[in-house]
Motif scaffolding. Structure first.
Motif, PDB file in Angstrom:
ATOM      1  N   SER A  97      33.061 -29.192 145.918  1.00 26.83           N
ATOM      2  CA  SER A  97      32.903 -30.232 145.403  1.00 26.83           C
ATOM      3  C   SER A  97      34.293 -31.113 145.648  1.00 26.83           C
ATOM      4  O   SER A  97      35.401 -30.427 145.565  1.00 26.83           O
ATOM      5  CB  SER A  97      32.647 -30.104 144.169  1.00 26.83           C
ATOM      6  OG  SER A  97      31.345 -29.910 143.680  1.00 26.83           O
ATOM      7  N   CYS A  99      36.439 -33.814 144.395  1.00 25.81           N
ATOM      8  CA  CYS A  99      36.312 -34.264 143.021  1.00 25.81           C
ATOM      9  C   CYS A  99      37.624 -35.421 142.692  1.00 25.81           C
ATOM     10  O   CYS A  99      38.466 -35.062 143.195  1.00 25.81           O
ATOM     11  CB  CYS A  99      36.520 -32.933 141.975  1.00 25.81           C
ATOM     12  SG  CYS A  99      34.960 -32.010 142.103  1.00 25.81           S
ATOM     13  N   ASP A 119      25.570 -29.963 135.859  1.00 28.94           N
ATOM     14  CA  ASP A 119      25.298 -31.394 135.932  1.00 28.94           C
ATOM     15  C   ASP A 119      24.906 -31.853 134.597  1.00 28.94           C
ATOM     16  O   ASP A 119      24.679 -31.184 133.586  1.00 28.94           O
ATOM     17  CB  ASP A 119      24.030 -31.386 136.869  1.00 28.94           C
ATOM     18  CG  ASP A 119      24.412 -30.956 138.362  1.00 28.94           C
ATOM     19  OD1 ASP A 119      25.374 -31.465 138.603  1.00 28.94           O
ATOM     20  OD2 ASP A 119      23.600 -30.922 139.112  1.00 28.94           O
ATOM     21  N   ARG A 153      34.906 -34.361 138.142  1.00 27.10           N
ATOM     22  CA  ARG A 153      33.872 -34.677 138.612  1.00 27.10           C
ATOM     23  C   ARG A 153      33.671 -35.150 140.021  1.00 27.10           C
ATOM     24  O   ARG A 153      34.566 -35.792 140.514  1.00 27.10           O
ATOM     25  CB  ARG A 153      33.099 -36.081 137.815  1.00 27.10           C
ATOM     26  CG  ARG A 153      33.034 -35.502 136.178  1.00 27.10           C
ATOM     27  CD  ARG A 153      31.966 -36.690 135.530  1.00 27.10           C
ATOM     28  NE  ARG A 153      32.649 -37.968 135.493  1.00 27.10           N
ATOM     29  CZ  ARG A 153      31.944 -38.949 135.082  1.00 27.10           C
ATOM     30  NH1 ARG A 153      30.689 -39.005 134.718  1.00 27.10           N
ATOM     31  NH2 ARG A 153      32.799 -40.209 135.171  1.00 27.10           N
ATOM     32  N   ALA A 154      32.589 -34.574 140.795  1.00 31.65           N
ATOM     33  CA  ALA A 154      32.315 -34.711 142.148  1.00 31.65           C
ATOM     34  C   ALA A 154      32.147 -36.144 142.564  1.00 31.65           C
ATOM     35  O   ALA A 154      31.573 -36.766 141.799  1.00 31.65           O
ATOM     36  CB  ALA A 154      31.280 -33.721 142.481  1.00 31.65           C
ATOM     37  N   ASP A 155      32.642 -36.347 143.712  1.00 32.72           N
ATOM     38  CA  ASP A 155      32.333 -37.624 144.325  1.00 32.72           C
ATOM     39  C   ASP A 155      31.078 -37.238 145.372  1.00 32.72           C
ATOM     40  O   ASP A 155      31.348 -36.595 146.421  1.00 32.72           O
ATOM     41  CB  ASP A 155      33.378 -38.270 145.156  1.00 32.72           C
ATOM     42  CG  ASP A 155      33.146 -39.531 145.891  1.00 32.72           C
ATOM     43  OD1 ASP A 155      32.952 -40.480 145.314  1.00 32.72           O
ATOM     44  OD2 ASP A 155      33.133 -39.438 147.114  1.00 32.72           O
ATOM     45  N   PRO A 156      29.864 -37.603 145.161  1.00 32.88           N
ATOM     46  CA  PRO A 156      28.762 -36.889 145.739  1.00 32.88           C
ATOM     47  C   PRO A 156      28.954 -37.396 147.313  1.00 32.88           C
ATOM     48  O   PRO A 156      28.619 -36.416 148.264  1.00 32.88           O
ATOM     49  CB  PRO A 156      27.586 -37.792 145.295  1.00 32.88           C
ATOM     50  CG  PRO A 156      27.869 -37.890 143.851  1.00 32.88           C
ATOM     51  CD  PRO A 156      29.403 -38.382 143.911  1.00 32.88           C
ATOM     52  N   SER A 159      31.495 -35.269 149.209  1.00 34.00           N
ATOM     53  CA  SER A 159      31.249 -33.909 148.948  1.00 34.00           C
ATOM     54  C   SER A 159      30.201 -33.478 149.870  1.00 34.00           C
ATOM     55  O   SER A 159      30.003 -32.190 150.236  1.00 34.00           O
ATOM     56  CB  SER A 159      30.610 -33.473 147.610  1.00 34.00           C
ATOM     57  OG  SER A 159      31.872 -33.799 146.575  1.00 34.00           O
ATOM     58  N   ASN A 177      28.316 -31.110 140.138  1.00 29.63           N
ATOM     59  CA  ASN A 177      28.889 -32.362 139.840  1.00 29.63           C
ATOM     60  C   ASN A 177      29.809 -32.247 138.757  1.00 29.63           C
ATOM     61  O   ASN A 177      30.753 -33.391 138.884  1.00 29.63           O
ATOM     62  CB  ASN A 177      27.518 -33.276 139.448  1.00 29.63           C
ATOM     63  CG  ASN A 177      26.854 -33.568 140.893  1.00 29.63           C
ATOM     64  OD1 ASN A 177      27.353 -33.905 141.695  1.00 29.63           O
ATOM     65  ND2 ASN A 177      25.528 -33.183 140.816  1.00 29.63           N
ATOM     66  N   TRP A 178      29.631 -31.454 137.891  1.00 24.84           N
ATOM     67  CA  TRP A 178      30.734 -31.615 136.637  1.00 24.84           C
ATOM     68  C   TRP A 178      31.477 -30.273 136.731  1.00 24.84           C
ATOM     69  O   TRP A 178      30.598 -28.999 136.712  1.00 24.84           O
ATOM     70  CB  TRP A 178      29.980 -31.819 135.469  1.00 24.84           C
ATOM     71  CG  TRP A 178      29.390 -33.114 135.478  1.00 24.84           C
ATOM     72  CD1 TRP A 178      28.366 -33.818 136.206  1.00 24.84           C
ATOM     73  CD2 TRP A 178      29.623 -34.207 134.085  1.00 24.84           C
ATOM     74  NE1 TRP A 178      28.294 -35.006 135.548  1.00 24.84           N
ATOM     75  CE2 TRP A 178      28.809 -35.304 134.333  1.00 24.84           C
ATOM     76  CE3 TRP A 178      30.356 -34.068 132.881  1.00 24.84           C
ATOM     77  CZ2 TRP A 178      28.884 -36.377 133.595  1.00 24.84           C
ATOM     78  CZ3 TRP A 178      30.266 -35.215 132.073  1.00 24.84           C
ATOM     79  CH2 TRP A 178      29.458 -36.456 132.508  1.00 24.84           C
TER      80      TRP A 178
END
Length: 227
Positions: A97, A99, A119, A153-156, A159, A177-178
């Protein structure tokens, strides 16, 4: 101590038995120095599992999300060195991820890191965020033997970029994601603090979705920007 910046790349993975001896030489002598030569990258750490899976956890800390999602880093990911091209096909069960660091507190670097990947239920993401930042982190940070607590927290979109290095890995890459990280003096301290402040049942009640993946990792190698 807090994370060294507001952007991180968090990577969990296994390795094939054949690549392990080469991996340690590559990661210590080329890969981590290369990553830390990127402008804005400040610290890299590698851990090995005491409990949980995958076997390895790597954390790269940078000034901001713009750095870990930026063109300098992507240039390296799309132009891997020959040594990297020989090594990364031995990676298995990869989760990675890119993040933003939402919250990070601490008094120093610990020798052990407990990692939690999960998530959020979309309708409860705000309540989960409040629980983690206002309740869980202060309680965990105050627990005996804890050196730091970090929530990312991931930046989708960043990532999931399909880079040359990503394509060379042996398996597909998952994107947690978290992410909650607890570091401290030993496994007993960090596991106990996490269960006290953010146990699975507490996270689910606040809005986390199952499954929740966790593991505890021993620090193997760390490198600062100046090293």
């Amino acid at each position: 101590m807090p994370i060294a910046g507001l952007g991180v790349v968090a990577i969990w993975h296994d390795l094939t038995d054949e690549i392990k001896p080469e991996f340690y030489q590559w990661h210590n002598r080329e890969h981590m120095p290369e990553r830390l030569s990127i402008p804005g990258f400040n610290r890299g750490r590698r851990y090995i599992a005491l409990s949980g899976t995958p076997e390895y956890f790597n954390l790269y800390e940078a000034d901001s999300l713009a750095v870990v999602a930026g063109p300098d880093y992507l240039e390296r990911l799309n132009h891997p060195t020959p040594w990297t091209q020989r090594t990364v096909p031995g990676f298995r069960n990869v989760s990675r991820s890119v993040c933003h660091v939402e919250c990070s507190v601490g008094v120093g670097q610990g020798g052990v890191m407990h990692t939690v990947r999960f998530d959020a239920t979309l309708s409860q993401s705000e309540s989960l965020y409040r629980f983690i930042t206002a309740e869980a982190i202060p309680k965990i940070a105050a627990a005996p033997g804890v050196a730091g607590v970090h929530f990312c927290r991931a930046d989708p979109s960043s990532s999931r970029i399909d880079t040359t290095e990503k394509k060379a890995r042996g398996t597909a890459t998952l994107v947690p994601n978290w992410i909650l990280l607890v570091e401290g003096a030993n496994q007993t301290f960090v596991d106990s603090a996490r269960q006290h402040g953010a146990a699975d049942a507490q996270l689910v009640a606040a809005g986390a979705r199952l499954p929740i993946e966790s593991g505890t990792y021993l620090l193997e190698h760390a490198r600062e920007k100046s090293a």
